[in-house]
Design an enzyme around this catalytic site. Structure first.
Site, PDB file in Angstrom:
ATOM      1  N   HIS A 149      -3.631   6.889   3.358  1.00  0.00           N
ATOM      2  CA  HIS A 149      -4.013   5.645   2.671  1.00  0.00           C
ATOM      3  C   HIS A 149      -5.411   5.267   3.147  1.00  0.00           C
ATOM      4  CE1 HIS A 149      -4.295   1.637   1.319  1.00  0.00           C
ATOM      5  NE2 HIS A 149      -3.937   1.069   2.454  1.00  0.00           N
ATOM      6  N   ASN A 154     -10.400  -0.232   0.176  1.00  0.00           N
ATOM      7  CA  ASN A 154      -8.944  -0.126   0.254  1.00  0.00           C
ATOM      8  C   ASN A 154      -8.361  -0.595  -1.075  1.00  0.00           C
ATOM      9  OD1 ASN A 154      -6.214  -0.500   0.671  1.00  0.00           O
ATOM     10  ND2 ASN A 154      -6.436  -1.522   2.647  1.00  0.00           N
ATOM     11  N   CYS A 213       0.814  -1.231   0.000  1.00  0.00           N
ATOM     12  CA  CYS A 213       0.000   0.000   0.000  1.00  0.00           C
ATOM     13  C   CYS A 213       0.844   1.276   0.000  1.00  0.00           C
ATOM     14  CB  CYS A 213      -0.941   0.017   1.205  1.00  0.00           C
ATOM     15  SG  CYS A 213      -1.921  -1.471   1.354  1.00  0.00           S
TER      16      CYS A 213
HETATM   17  N1  ACO Z   1     -18.510  -9.163   9.099  1.00  0.00           N
HETATM   18  C1  ACO Z   1     -18.906  -9.518  10.317  1.00  0.00           C
HETATM   19  N2  ACO Z   1     -18.059  -9.893  11.295  1.00  0.00           N
HETATM   20  C2  ACO Z   1     -16.749  -9.897  11.007  1.00  0.00           C
HETATM   21  C3  ACO Z   1     -16.255  -9.535   9.743  1.00  0.00           C
HETATM   22  C4  ACO Z   1     -17.185  -9.167   8.769  1.00  0.00           C
HETATM   23  N3  ACO Z   1     -16.826  -8.793   7.534  1.00  0.00           N
HETATM   24  N4  ACO Z   1     -14.909  -9.626   9.753  1.00  0.00           N
HETATM   25  C5  ACO Z   1     -14.557 -10.037  10.976  1.00  0.00           C
HETATM   26  N5  ACO Z   1     -15.673 -10.212  11.731  1.00  0.00           N
HETATM   27  C6  ACO Z   1     -15.758 -10.651  13.110  1.00  0.00           C
HETATM   28  C7  ACO Z   1     -14.556 -11.446  13.523  1.00  0.00           C
HETATM   29  O1  ACO Z   1     -14.667 -12.774  13.102  1.00  0.00           O
HETATM   30  C8  ACO Z   1     -14.617 -11.290  15.019  1.00  0.00           C
HETATM   31  O2  ACO Z   1     -15.538 -12.210  15.515  1.00  0.00           O
HETATM   32  P1  ACO Z   1     -15.198 -13.065  16.839  1.00  0.00           P
HETATM   33  O3  ACO Z   1     -14.980 -12.025  17.889  1.00  0.00           O
HETATM   34  O4  ACO Z   1     -16.395 -13.903  16.985  1.00  0.00           O
HETATM   35  O5  ACO Z   1     -13.954 -13.821  16.478  1.00  0.00           O
HETATM   36  C9  ACO Z   1     -15.205  -9.907  15.223  1.00  0.00           C
HETATM   37  O6  ACO Z   1     -15.769  -9.537  13.974  1.00  0.00           O
HETATM   38  C10 ACO Z   1     -14.196  -8.857  15.618  1.00  0.00           C
HETATM   39  O7  ACO Z   1     -13.049  -8.998  14.819  1.00  0.00           O
HETATM   40  P2  ACO Z   1     -11.843  -8.031  14.970  1.00  0.00           P
HETATM   41  O8  ACO Z   1     -10.738  -8.494  14.075  1.00  0.00           O
HETATM   42  O9  ACO Z   1     -11.526  -7.745  16.384  1.00  0.00           O
HETATM   43  O10 ACO Z   1     -12.481  -6.691  14.379  1.00  0.00           O
HETATM   44  P3  ACO Z   1     -11.818  -5.303  14.250  1.00  0.00           P
HETATM   45  O11 ACO Z   1     -12.631  -4.273  14.906  1.00  0.00           O
HETATM   46  O12 ACO Z   1     -10.339  -5.341  14.540  1.00  0.00           O
HETATM   47  O13 ACO Z   1     -11.965  -5.018  12.691  1.00  0.00           O
HETATM   48  C11 ACO Z   1     -10.677  -5.122  10.706  1.00  0.00           C
HETATM   49  C12 ACO Z   1     -11.374  -5.907  11.765  1.00  0.00           C
HETATM   50  C13 ACO Z   1     -11.670  -4.224  10.000  1.00  0.00           C
HETATM   51  C14 ACO Z   1     -10.035  -6.083   9.707  1.00  0.00           C
HETATM   52  C15 ACO Z   1      -9.573  -4.238  11.382  1.00  0.00           C
HETATM   53  O14 ACO Z   1      -8.777  -5.016  12.209  1.00  0.00           O
HETATM   54  C16 ACO Z   1      -8.723  -3.539  10.371  1.00  0.00           C
HETATM   55  O15 ACO Z   1      -9.156  -2.687   9.631  1.00  0.00           O
HETATM   56  N6  ACO Z   1      -7.421  -3.867  10.372  1.00  0.00           N
HETATM   57  C17 ACO Z   1      -6.532  -3.277   9.406  1.00  0.00           C
HETATM   58  C18 ACO Z   1      -6.530  -4.147   8.221  1.00  0.00           C
HETATM   59  C19 ACO Z   1      -6.251  -3.441   6.965  1.00  0.00           C
HETATM   60  O16 ACO Z   1      -6.589  -2.292   6.760  1.00  0.00           O
HETATM   61  N7  ACO Z   1      -5.644  -4.185   6.064  1.00  0.00           N
HETATM   62  C20 ACO Z   1      -5.422  -3.716   4.746  1.00  0.00           C
HETATM   63  C21 ACO Z   1      -4.060  -3.907   4.275  1.00  0.00           C
HETATM   64  S1  ACO Z   1      -2.905  -2.973   5.180  1.00  0.00           S
HETATM   65  C22 ACO Z   1      -3.381  -1.464   5.012  1.00  0.00           C
HETATM   66  O17 ACO Z   1      -3.952  -1.126   4.009  1.00  0.00           O
HETATM   67  C23 ACO Z   1      -3.058  -0.525   6.062  1.00  0.00           C
END
Ligand code: ACO
Length: 328
Positions: A255, A285, A115
């Site tokens: 980003h 993203n 990214c």
């Molecule tokens: N729909 C419903 N529930 C979901 C989904 C979904 N799409 N995805 C995950 N969940 C659930 C998980 O399974 C988890 O359930 P559990 O507690 O029963 O296991 C629950 O939601 C919470 O999951 P978390 O991972 O704690 O959720 P969080 O608030 O951290 O959000 C997310 C997850 C959106 C992926 C976040 O961690 C994030 O944005 N991380 C950065 C990732 C990113 O941006 N990556 C891109 C590449 S790098 C970059 O561009 C910077």
């Protein structure tokens, strides 16, 4: 006379036609529009057609950037393309774009910084220009992440979109241009966000495909934490190197990964929310493409105008991070 600087001469962007909504995703995996909106800020994303590769989205963006800069692709000395989803492992996608747009004189190569690829490319282009090795450089961020997303994994498939953004940069001696670029990486953390198979470590086999090793593997929570820390750190260092502070910025282009990451970074840089450019809701993203798509949209929409002070900050797989401060 002012020191020779590198300016953004013109920008362009392109996204595939097909749109995938959160409600569409809720039919594929166990998720809801409400969960995706509140946790990420994403509502829809553009998805490449089956026969559409990264060079196919990059080329129209590149042509638009050349047009906006008032130059012919034949005037380009280099084409630098940041991507994590190249058309193929080699040759570079930049070479394919070079052929598509007729940049016959240009050296062309890809940058693999996930990214952060667009800002990494800008840093390289700026170096070529300011050492007199190039006059006009086309920097592109382009992705078709939909091709490597596991469409059965709700943790990742809701996040990404496809598209491309580009900028022609060139020498200028006015009181504007790219004032500073700060970038870095921490390769010890590569496993938190990667695509295991398809390279020399794990060449494609029937087993690797069956085990979905060619798809994105991500530890979301850790990525989130590191993204906030490193985007803020790079942003603050770039501001200091440029002799400016966050509150002085007219626009911050983070980003477009997750609205919560963007807001946390803006807070640490002391940039008010209304000065943070956000189009994540409509594109998701798009990795290396997200900053140049946002920048192009802001310039064409008349929001980002000549003389304004802008900041760009990115973070991605590697981990890599980068920030730039520029007067447009
Ligand atoms: N729909 C419903 N529930 C979901 C989904 C979904 N799409 N995805 C995950 N969940 C659930 C998980 O399974 C988890 O359930 P559990 O507690 O029963 O296991 C629950 O939601 C919470 O999951 P978390 O991972 O704690 O959720 P969080 O608030 O951290 O959000 C997310 C997850 C959106 C992926 C976040 O961690 C994030 O944005 N991380 C950065 C990732 C990113 O941006 N990556 C891109 C590449 S790098 C970059 O561009 C910077």
């Amino acid at each position: 006379m002012n020191k020779r600087r590198t300016c953004i001469l013109g920008t362009g962007a392109y996204v595939p036609e097909k749109i995938l909504t959160n409600d569409d995703l809720a039919k594929i995996v166990d998720t809801t529009d409400e969960w995706i909106m509140t946790r990420t800020g994403i509502r829809v994303r553009h998805i490449a057609a089956e026969n559409e590769a990264t060079s196919d989205v990059a080329s129209p963006a590149a042509l638009r950037a050349c047009e906006a800069a008032g130059i012919s692709p034949a005037d380009l000395d280099a084409v630098i393309l940041g991507t994590a989803t190249p058309d193929m492992l080699f040759p570079s996608t930049a070479c394919i774009v070079q052929a598509n747009i007729g940049a016959v004189r240009a050296a062309a190569f890809d940058v693999s910084a996930a990214c952060s690829g667009f800002i990494y490319g800008m840093a390289l282009g700026k170096g070529l220009i300011e050492t007199g090795q190039a006059r006009r450089v086309l920097v592109i961020g382009a992705e078709t992440l939909s091709k490597i997303v596991d469409w059965e994994d709700r943790n990742t498939c809701v996040l990404f979109g496809d598209g491309a953004g580009a900028a022609v940069i060139g020498a200028c001696e006015e009181d504007r241009g790219i004032l500073s670029i700060n970038f870095g990486s921490d390769g010890r953390l590569w496993e938190l966000l990667h695509q295991p198979a398809g390279g020399s470590r794990m060449p494609a086999t029937v087993e690797s495909v069956e085990k979905k090793k060619h798809k994105i593997h991500m530890t979301g929570r850790d990525v989130f934490k590191h993204a906030v820390t490193h985007m803020s750190g790079a942003g603050l260092r770039a501001l200091e190197e440029a002799g400016h502070t966050g509150p002085e910025l007219d626009w911050l282009f983070p980003h477009q990964a997750n609205i919560r990451i963007m807001e946390a970074v803006a807070k640490r840089l002391e940039v008010p929310r209304e000065k943070v450019y956000v189009n994540l809701e409509r594109f998701g993203n798009t990795s290396a493409a997200s900053i140049p798509i946002a920048l192009d949209e802001a310039i064409r929409g008349g929001h980002c105008r000549p003389g304004m002070l802008i900041g760009l900050v990115a973070f991605g797989g590697g981990f890599t991070w980068a920030a730039a401060i520029a007067r447009v």
